[in-house]
Design a protein around this motif. Sequence first.
Motif, short mmCIF file in Angstrom:
data_model
loop_
_atom_site.label_atom_id
_atom_site.label_comp_id
_atom_site.label_asym_id
_atom_site.label_seq_id
_atom_site.Cartn_x
_atom_site.Cartn_y
_atom_site.Cartn_z
N ALA A 58 29.43 68.94 33.82
CA ALA A 58 29.75 70.13 32.99
C ALA A 58 30.01 71.35 33.80
O ALA A 58 30.80 72.20 33.62
N PHE A 59 29.34 71.35 35.21
CA PHE A 59 29.59 72.22 36.01
C PHE A 59 30.46 72.14 37.26
O PHE A 59 30.90 73.15 37.97
N ARG A 60 30.84 70.87 37.43
CA ARG A 60 31.60 70.57 38.35
C ARG A 60 32.66 69.46 37.98
O ARG A 60 33.01 68.35 38.37
N ARG A 70 37.39 63.58 40.35
CA ARG A 70 37.80 62.96 41.45
C ARG A 70 37.03 61.56 41.80
O ARG A 70 37.31 60.63 42.41
N VAL A 71 35.63 61.81 41.50
CA VAL A 71 34.69 60.38 41.78
C VAL A 71 34.94 59.54 40.78
O VAL A 71 35.27 58.27 41.13
N ALA A 72 35.36 59.73 39.44
CA ALA A 72 35.61 58.67 38.33
C ALA A 72 37.10 58.15 38.83
O ALA A 72 37.00 56.73 38.89
N ARG A 73 37.77 58.81 39.53
CA ARG A 73 39.25 58.36 39.83
C ARG A 73 38.85 57.50 41.13
O ARG A 73 39.68 56.37 41.07
N GLY A 74 38.27 58.05 41.98
CA GLY A 74 37.95 57.05 42.91
C GLY A 74 37.30 55.83 42.70
O GLY A 74 37.69 54.72 43.30
#
Length: 54
Positions: free
Chosen positions: A20-22, A28-32
């Motif tokens: 929600a806030f970032r 980026r984390v999910a893509r990584g």
Amino acid sequence: MTLKKTLQFAFVIFLVWFIAFRPDAAARVARGIGTLIAQLGTGFGDFFTRVVGS
């Protein structure tokens, strides 16, 4: 409440807050993670192809 349930609850709350806030950082984390899973799959596939093909 057990320690395991408390930690699970805290993780879910953190995950919701993080998304929600970032949202950029969360994306980026999910893509990584997706890239890591794809590379693992490719590596295992190459390994088994070479083992069976030999």
